[in-house]
Design an enzyme around this catalytic site. Structure first.
Site, mmCIF file in Angstrom:
data_model
loop_
_atom_site.group_PDB
_atom_site.id
_atom_site.type_symbol
_atom_site.label_atom_id
_atom_site.label_comp_id
_atom_site.label_asym_id
_atom_site.label_seq_id
_atom_site.Cartn_x
_atom_site.Cartn_y
_atom_site.Cartn_z
ATOM 1 N N ASP A 41 0.864 -1.178 0.000
ATOM 2 C CA ASP A 41 0.000 0.000 0.000
ATOM 3 C C ASP A 41 0.900 1.227 0.000
ATOM 4 O O ASP A 41 2.127 1.096 -0.042
ATOM 5 C CB ASP A 41 -0.952 -0.009 1.216
ATOM 6 C CG ASP A 41 -2.299 0.634 0.883
ATOM 7 O OD1 ASP A 41 -2.291 1.817 0.478
ATOM 8 O OD2 ASP A 41 -3.335 -0.037 1.013
ATOM 9 N N HIS A 53 -2.898 3.263 -4.529
ATOM 10 C CA HIS A 53 -2.265 2.776 -3.292
ATOM 11 C C HIS A 53 -0.838 2.288 -3.553
ATOM 12 O O HIS A 53 -0.426 1.234 -3.064
ATOM 13 C CB HIS A 53 -3.117 1.663 -2.656
ATOM 14 C CG HIS A 53 -4.377 2.174 -2.008
ATOM 15 N ND1 HIS A 53 -4.369 2.926 -0.858
ATOM 16 C CD2 HIS A 53 -5.680 2.069 -2.361
ATOM 17 C CE1 HIS A 53 -5.607 3.252 -0.522
ATOM 18 N NE2 HIS A 53 -6.429 2.750 -1.428
ATOM 19 N N ASP A 62 -8.617 -0.623 -5.929
ATOM 20 C CA ASP A 62 -9.486 0.292 -5.184
ATOM 21 C C ASP A 62 -8.958 1.719 -5.163
ATOM 22 O O ASP A 62 -7.760 1.960 -5.335
ATOM 23 C CB ASP A 62 -9.645 -0.199 -3.736
ATOM 24 C CG ASP A 62 -8.296 -0.288 -3.018
ATOM 25 O OD1 ASP A 62 -7.330 -0.763 -3.638
ATOM 26 O OD2 ASP A 62 -8.216 0.131 -1.858
ATOM 27 N N GLU A 63 -9.875 2.623 -4.917
ATOM 28 C CA GLU A 63 -9.586 4.017 -4.593
ATOM 29 C C GLU A 63 -8.478 4.643 -5.427
ATOM 30 O O GLU A 63 -7.522 5.195 -4.888
ATOM 31 C CB GLU A 63 -9.215 4.120 -3.100
ATOM 32 C CG GLU A 63 -10.335 3.715 -2.201
ATOM 33 C CD GLU A 63 -10.003 3.868 -0.724
ATOM 34 O OE1 GLU A 63 -10.889 4.305 0.013
ATOM 35 O OE2 GLU A 63 -8.861 3.544 -0.325
ATOM 36 N N TRP A 98 -16.918 -4.160 -1.323
ATOM 37 C CA TRP A 98 -16.640 -3.527 -0.024
ATOM 38 C C TRP A 98 -17.466 -2.281 0.194
ATOM 39 O O TRP A 98 -17.765 -1.919 1.321
ATOM 40 C CB TRP A 98 -15.143 -3.223 0.119
ATOM 41 C CG TRP A 98 -14.586 -2.107 -0.727
ATOM 42 C CD1 TRP A 98 -14.231 -2.174 -2.034
ATOM 43 C CD2 TRP A 98 -14.300 -0.767 -0.315
ATOM 44 N NE1 TRP A 98 -13.741 -0.971 -2.469
ATOM 45 C CE2 TRP A 98 -13.762 -0.092 -1.434
ATOM 46 C CE3 TRP A 98 -14.429 -0.081 0.896
ATOM 47 C CZ2 TRP A 98 -13.381 1.261 -1.374
ATOM 48 C CZ3 TRP A 98 -14.040 1.260 0.953
ATOM 49 C CH2 TRP A 98 -13.517 1.912 -0.177
ATOM 50 N N ASP A 107 -11.890 -2.648 11.503
ATOM 51 C CA ASP A 107 -11.233 -1.442 12.016
ATOM 52 C C ASP A 107 -12.282 -0.474 12.575
ATOM 53 O O ASP A 107 -11.933 0.515 13.208
ATOM 54 C CB ASP A 107 -10.359 -0.761 10.948
ATOM 55 C CG ASP A 107 -11.080 -0.454 9.641
ATOM 56 O OD1 ASP A 107 -12.159 -1.052 9.378
ATOM 57 O OD2 ASP A 107 -10.575 0.390 8.872
ATOM 58 N N THR A 149 -5.265 -1.375 9.078
ATOM 59 C CA THR A 149 -4.517 -1.112 10.311
ATOM 60 C C THR A 149 -3.951 0.308 10.431
ATOM 61 O O THR A 149 -2.934 0.509 11.087
ATOM 62 C CB THR A 149 -3.372 -2.144 10.453
ATOM 63 O OG1 THR A 149 -2.530 -2.056 9.281
ATOM 64 C CG2 THR A 149 -3.904 -3.549 10.583
HETATM 65 C C1 TNX Z 1 -10.872 1.737 2.365
HETATM 66 S S1 TNX Z 1 -11.512 -1.120 1.523
HETATM 67 C C2 TNX Z 1 -9.763 1.129 1.791
HETATM 68 C C3 TNX Z 1 -8.525 1.007 2.577
HETATM 69 C C4 TNX Z 1 -8.641 1.658 3.921
HETATM 70 C C5 TNX Z 1 -10.005 1.356 4.522
HETATM 71 C C6 TNX Z 1 -10.194 1.880 5.904
HETATM 72 C C7 TNX Z 1 -10.561 -0.642 0.433
HETATM 73 C C8 TNX Z 1 -10.554 -1.452 -0.750
HETATM 74 N N1 TNX Z 1 -9.809 0.480 0.586
HETATM 75 O O1 TNX Z 1 -7.447 1.506 1.844
HETATM 76 O O2 TNX Z 1 -7.638 1.182 4.738
HETATM 77 O O3 TNX Z 1 -10.993 1.905 3.691
HETATM 78 O O4 TNX Z 1 -11.366 1.399 6.501
#
Ligand code: TNX
Length: 629
Positions: free
Chosen positions: A207, A283, A346-347, A413, A441, A490
């Site tokens: 990450d 990430h 993701d993201e 998710w 978390d 975490t």
């Molecule tokens: C979203 S779940 C993220 C993570 C973060 C998390 C914190 C996901 C695919 N991406 O990078 O750690 O939320 O809850």
């Protein structure tokens, strides 16, 4: 739920109480139909009496080399129940008596569901039937039932159990990038997964804040990418960049390929597959710190992330980047035999792609719609490479955007919707929504005594009651829901103790969601009848966990003049302590022994507070019951 001593009290008190009260069953009145087992088996018929395990008991096995058998032999040795393990092939079956034996039968005829087992415990012997993982899970059940009495001896309650899992994929995720966790902790995590029949460990290895796996071809990934100079303190929201908001302490760590090997074997001995995740194209700050040439702007200085959240810079989809990723994934596939390889997805907020001329040109030349299309192009190329090696990719639900790569499995998710869309498209999905109580978390109660966390709210009951198969799916689509997983991110979890606090006891609720048929899932039975014994057992095994409130106690305000509070420790062998003056109770306060009668003077208020204290000295957060007359 409040519990009352007698029907008379219920009536008197109920008349004077508000609707906040749902009294009624005396504690312990309900008899656990599941023999204490977690996850609750498909079918249990309780017998009478018990099998007495003694130093004379013989463990008969069809194959001593079988890994489940080796696991059981090791358990017996550690539990001081050392006994001889006899190979069935060396004895004459016709002459052999099965009296005073535990027979691990792997050569039975007849069908057995995948990962299923059958366990028969009579007062003169035990027989467990199963193959492979099924045998292993039968052993886990047996281990939950064995109660050591004196050195070398134990009892096992009689009963017949037939069991198999609801879902093929039962997962737990661990983020080792935001904070690094060492090999011993990872093994301890795998141990508890195995105890509760979870079979996929999703290892989030990379990450922004740290690259944690040795890649021989690209040594800078760990030399540079596994260390960050410092870490942001406290919650991110509204945070400043002032030096004082960082801890000024370097954080780092990674696993060598030898260590990975060791952990893969350790997991495999426990029938746990490891799904490695290499997150891309977002990430990836740690990767860019090591190899800035993989970014869209190589002149920029990148550093391993020191804060949480979503970063703007990530991998540029050049041929050079793909070559590096293929090389990395090849090494990863050599290390991990898993059918599934997780490639993140993701993201990725696409900011650096929007700024890049290269990306604009690529979008045009590939006739893509936009940056979303580019993300889909990216994932499709990676998926194709992984699939060419005979594996399957898993991605977070963002991989749906701009078109889903062929054969990709989706991890839903952001609610259930990604999972619904993907299964409607005929793709397999794993449900892991934060909104379903599967983000471990998130906080477990609203008490100010909970440790710092990322936020969210995922109490045990919510995790327990999550339904992984959305009702809108038809029968065919439902089959694409291959399982369920909970995630342990975490950012705010830096130590093993806190990690354990966050995933226990919720991991046990998840295990039942993944294993037990819906019709027999019962939160009341789980949390009041079975969980207390499991928490006591976990404490003996050296796990930390969040201690639930005393059973029967819930933060609330009640109206009335007379109350009878009936409580039970939430951990077997523990105690309930309480105060009636509003102060935080400790072990020096009143200890609960019998139901507490409380009289509230007219116009007055009594503030009752209670905690569970475990045999090992852990405490729950306190629960406050306000009684006003
Ligand atoms: C979203 S779940 C993220 C993570 C973060 C998390 C914190 C996901 C695919 N991406 O990078 O750690 O939320 O809850």
């Amino acid at each position: 739920m409040y519990q009352y001593k007698s029907k008379r009290t219920v009536r008197t008190v109920a008349a004077a109480c508000t609707m906040a009260l749902m009294p009624l069953l005396a504690l312990g009145q309900k008899n656990d139909p599941n023999m204490g087992i977690v996850p609750a088996p498909v079918s249990v018929s309780k017998g009478k009496g018990e099998f007495k395990y003694s130093p004379e008991t013989i463990v008969l096995v069809d194959s001593p080399e079988h890994k489940a058998v080796k696991f059981f032999a090791e358990y017996l040795r550690k539990a001081g129940l050392a006994t001889s393990v006899t190979d069935m092939r060396t004895v004459d079956r016709n002459k052999m008596s099965l009296k005073n034996t535990i027979y691990l039968n792997m050569t039975f005829s007849g069908d057995m569901k995948p990962e299923g087992y059958e366990l028969k415990i009579n007062d003169d012997g035990v027989e467990l039937k199963g193959h492979g993982a099924g045998m292993f899970y039968g052993i886990q059940t047996l281990m939950q039932l064995i109660k050591p009495t004196s050195p070398g001896s134990a009892t096992i309650p009689c009963g017949n159990i037939r069991d198999f899992p609801r879902f093929a994929y039962r997962g737990m995720h661990l983020d080792v990038s935001r904070h690094f966790f060492d090999v011993d902790f990872v093994k301890k995590y795998i141990d508890v997964m195995a105890m509760y029949k979870l079979n996929n460990f999703h290892w989030h290895l990379t990450d922004d804040q740290g690259w944690r796996v040795e890649i021989k071809k690209y040594p800078k990934l760990t030399e540079v990418g596994s260390k960050r100079a410092q870490t942001r303190i406290g919650r991110e929201a509204g945070a400043s960049n002032a030096p004082s908001s960082f801890d000024n302490t370097p954080h780092g760590g990674f696993y060598t390929q030898d260590q990975i090997n060791e952990i893969v074997n350790y997991a495999s001995a426990r029938y746990i597959n490891i799904v490695p995740e290499i997150d891309m194209p977002g990430h990836t700050a740690a990767m860019l710190a090591a190899y800035p040439e993989l970014s869209c702007d190589p002149s920029k200085k990148y550093k391993v992330g020191e804060k949480w959240g979503v970063y703007d810079d990530f991998l540029c989809p050049t041929e050079e980047t793909f070559k590096v990723l293929y090389d990395i994934l090849n090494e990863v596939m050599d290390m991990f035999p898993s059918k599934y390889i997780h490639i993140g997805g993701d993201e990725c907020n696409k900011a650096s792609w929007k700024r890049s001329q290269f990306c604009r040109d690529l979008i045009a030349s590939q006739k893509l719609m936009n940056e979303e299309g580019l993300q889909s192009y990216f994932i499709a190329k990676i998926a194709k490479h992984v699939q060419s090696q005979g594996r399957q990719v898993i991605g977070w639900d963002e991989i749906l955007e701009g078109g889903l790569a062929q054969g990709a499995v989706v991890m839903s998710w952001r609610g259930d919707k990604g999972g619904i869309a993907a299964s409607q498209l005929g793709h397999d999905v794993i449900m892991t929504p934060g909104s379903g109580g599967l983000y471990f978390d998130h906080v477990q109660s609203k008490s100010p005594q909970e440790p710092l966390s990322i936020g969210g709210f995922a109490p045990l009951e919510k995790t327990y009651n999550y339904n992984p198969v959305p009702e809108v799916l038809n029968k065919e689509q439902q089959k694409h829901v291959i399982g369920v997983q909970a995630n342990l991110w975490t950012e705010y979890i830096a130590t093993p103790g806190k990690a354990e606090y966050m995933f226990l006891p919720r991991m046990l609720a998840l295990s039942e969601t993944g294993w037990t048929p819906t019709q027999i899932r019962d939160y009341e039975d789980f949390s009041t009848q079975r969980l207390p014994g499991h928490l006591a057992r976990l404490e003996k095994f050296g796990y930390n966990f969040r201690v639930p409130a005393p059973i029967g106690a819930k933060d609330t305000t009640m109206k009335g003049g007379k109350f009878t509070l009936e409580l039970k420790p939430s951990v077997e062998g523990g105690k309930v302590y309480y105060s009636v003056d509003g102060n935080e109770p400790t072990e020096n306060d009143l200890v609960y022994t019998t139901p507490v009668e409380i009289t509230v003077p007219e116009g007055g208020t009594v503030v009752f507070r209670c905690i569970t204290a475990t045999p090992g000295g852990k405490r729950s957060v306190s629960t406050t019951i306000k009684m006003e007359n």
